[in-house]
Design an enzyme around this catalytic site. Structure first.
Site, mmCIF file in Angstrom:
data_model
loop_
_atom_site.group_PDB
_atom_site.id
_atom_site.type_symbol
_atom_site.label_atom_id
_atom_site.label_comp_id
_atom_site.label_asym_id
_atom_site.label_seq_id
_atom_site.Cartn_x
_atom_site.Cartn_y
_atom_site.Cartn_z
ATOM 1 N N ASN A 385 0.821 -1.202 0.000
ATOM 2 C CA ASN A 385 0.000 0.000 0.000
ATOM 3 C C ASN A 385 0.863 1.263 0.000
ATOM 4 O O ASN A 385 0.984 1.928 -1.032
ATOM 5 C CB ASN A 385 -0.940 -0.019 1.208
ATOM 6 C CG ASN A 385 -2.023 1.041 1.112
ATOM 7 O OD1 ASN A 385 -1.922 1.951 0.305
ATOM 8 N ND2 ASN A 385 -3.029 0.928 1.927
ATOM 9 N N ASP A 386 1.508 1.530 1.126
ATOM 10 C CA ASP A 386 2.271 2.773 1.222
ATOM 11 C C ASP A 386 3.414 2.847 0.204
ATOM 12 O O ASP A 386 3.741 3.924 -0.277
ATOM 13 C CB ASP A 386 2.818 2.941 2.638
ATOM 14 C CG ASP A 386 1.687 3.108 3.658
ATOM 15 O OD1 ASP A 386 0.585 3.510 3.236
ATOM 16 O OD2 ASP A 386 1.906 2.822 4.839
ATOM 17 N N VAL A 387 4.014 1.696 -0.147
ATOM 18 C CA VAL A 387 5.166 1.725 -1.053
ATOM 19 C C VAL A 387 4.764 1.964 -2.505
ATOM 20 O O VAL A 387 5.619 2.088 -3.376
ATOM 21 C CB VAL A 387 6.012 0.432 -0.966
ATOM 22 C CG1 VAL A 387 6.585 0.262 0.427
ATOM 23 C CG2 VAL A 387 5.215 -0.783 -1.374
#
Lengths: 459, 98
Positions: A385-387
């Protein structure tokens, strides 16, 4: 000085260095490990026959018990538990260093040979050692989900940590001038154990790669300090190698998160307040089903899979490989793009995919894949998600702004496999999901992939 | 403490830095378990503690501390190398099907 012993230790040191050098490529890595193993064997046998050893029963028992436990852990621990195992082994290594340090303190104290120089070495040894023991155990607990994985924060946390640190260093400085103070020495060890606990408490799951790397480094520094304390050069060399390895990994991890060491250690990610309500309301998402996904994949020439911690949780690595096999059968090129901090430790995704028999030349780094992202037909994001959050590139207000990401949004089609619309670890809304070229495929990663593979096999 | 030990520390640190910089990111987990096994070299120090002659003033303490240290370090050395090998065995290059 025992020249024969020094000679054995020199050979061991050379073999250790050659061993790590082998890790520059998967082809040479195993040969390298054999060098390092021979080096270790020589150093241990050399020490055993050096004449310094008089009593044997404790050594033999320790080696037998240690080998049995170590071997059992190595053989039976599943690859998915690797982050825990690595964390635990840092604790063991550091524990050995602390105990050797305490023994040296008692022994030399009794002989009246404690000088400031020796105390300096012993101090570093037990300080780094003790905080690594508890810090690694905390990391182990968090990774094993025995302790809450979320950051644990309270008011005045940084002040408590910093004062604890200052007091401990104060005691250490005092000891350098007045080494014959057992009470102070043991208090210092106790405080250092506390520091280890407090330092890891506020660190969340996604920051674990940094913590594990740091602990790797500290365990090495403790070993190097042991070398100073007992005047043993191979310990200094092996410890420095371990220390620099952990240090480099910590730098790589911090850079990949666009955060400084200090920020990771003292700035627990609280709950970043980002106003994204307008995003969620104004822009609808596109849902995809299994058949839509299959259709899009069949049309593709080049597919890139971006795995994240979610893949590890769902244990979906084997199913991912099956899907990749099916695609390759149809002449589609499949690659895996791996973000440095994907997962819970450096290299986490690589190990899982290698376990599932994905060829290592299909595993690409972020820097290698990003420049060619616009030629990718389909990008499959599995539990990451964040990456892959483009807000890191575009939104200055985002807490992850500046963090290097895998630019999946530049691919022609992005398929995001996710359990729900829940945000990632940092609680940050991901604008990727609302892009017109993004298709959301909801469900458990393993189950969804399984269905997809079955669908492909039907034909 | 001799100054030569500091030379060794600094030079070994540089060697380590240069070598580990070149380790491929794919092998970062095996790197950690390998360096862990190697730093289990504190086993050497533990052996000396556990192996002191009996009857000395602090020999019982040394034996106990040494015993625990030997056990912990051996877990790292044996377990560390074995698990590194197990991981490295998995990193294979597929023969490309024609």
């Amino acid at each position: 000085m025992n020249y024969y012993m020094e000679f054995v230790y020199i050979i061991s040191s050379i073999l250790f260095i050659m061993g790590l050098k082998g890790l520059s490529h998967p082809e040479s890595a195993r040969r390298g490990m054999h060098y390092a193993e021979v080096g270790m064997f020589l150093a241990v046998v050399g020490t055993l026959v050096s004449g310094k050893i008089v009593t044997w029963e404790w050594i033999i028992t320790g080696i037998v018990v240690g080998s049995a436990v170590g071997a059992a852990m190595a053989i039976f621990m599943p690859m998915t538990a690797m982050p825990q195992r690595i964390a635990l082994s840092h604790a063991f290594g550091a524990l050995a260093a602390v105990l050797v340090g305490i023994n040296e303190f008692i022994e030399k104290g009794h002989l009246g040979e404690l000088n400031s120089g020796l105390m300096g070495a012993l101090g570093f040894e037990v300080l780094f050692g003790a905080l690594t023991v508890t810090g690694s155990l905390m990391a182990f607990g968090k990774l094993n989900e025995m302790i809450k994985g979320q950051p644990i924060t309270y008011k005045g946390q940084n002040i408590v940590n910093i004062s604890l640190f200052v007091v401990t260093v104060g005691l250490f400085v005092y000891l350098i001038f007045f080494p014959y103070e057992p009470v102070i020495f043991y208090t210092m060890i106790g405080l250092s154990l506390l520091i280890g606990v407090f330092i890891v408490l506020p660190i969340g799951g996604a920051d674990m790669p940094v913590v594990i790397s740091l602990m790797n480094s500290y365990a090495g520094l403790a070993a190097a300090a042991t070398g100073f304390a007992i005047d043993n050069k191979v310990l200094i060399i092996a410890g420095s190698l371990d220390g620099s390895s952990g240090f480099i990994l910590s730098i790589i991890m911090s850079k990949a998160m666009n955060r400084s060491f200090a920020n990771v250690l003292f700035g627990a990610v609280g709950s970043p307040q980002v106003d994204t309500s307008n995003l969620a309301e104004a822009r609808p998402i596109t849902r995809f089903g299994i058949e839509d996904t299959k259709f899009v994949l069949e049309q593709a020439e080049r597919v890139v899979v971006v795995p994240g911690y979610g893949m590890a949780v769902a244990q979906a690595q084997h199913t991912v490989r099956e899907l990749s096999d099916e695609l390759e059968k149809r002449g589609i090129k499949v690659e895996f793009a791996i973000h440095p901090v994907a997962g819970r430790m450096p290299g986490h995704m690589n190990v899982l995919l290698a376990e599932a028999n994905v060829s290592y030349d299909q595993l690409l780094e972020m820097e290698a894949i990003n420049p060619t992202m616009d030629t990718v037909d389909v990008c499959i994001v599995i539990g990451a998600n964040d990456v892959v959050n483009p807000a890191a590139r575009t939104e200055k207000s985002s807490p992850i702004y500046g963090m290097p990401i895998i630019n999946v949004d530049k691919a022609k089609t992005v398929i995001v496999m996710k359990r729900s619309m829940a945000t990632g670890f940092a609680g940050i809304e991901n604008p990727l999901f609302y892009e017109p070229n993004t298709k959301m495929l909801f469900g458990d990663a393993k189950k969804v992939l399984q269905e997809l593979v079955t669908e492909f096999k039907k034909v | 403490m001799q100054i030569e030990l500091i030379y060794i520390l600094i030079l070994a640190g540089f060697v380590g830095f240069e070598i580990i910089k070149k380790v491929t990111p794919t092998l970062h987990t095996p790197l950690m378990s390998a360096t862990n096994a190697i730093s289990g070299i504190s086993l050497v120090g533990s052996l000396v503690a556990a192996g002191v002659a009996e009857g000395g003033v602090n020999s019982t303490i040394s034996h106990i501390l040494g015993f625990v240290a030997v056990t912990a370090a051996t877990i790292n050395v044996v377990g560390g190398f074995m698990i590194t090998e197990r991981m490295l065995k998995m990193f294979k290059k597929k023969e490309k099907k024609s």
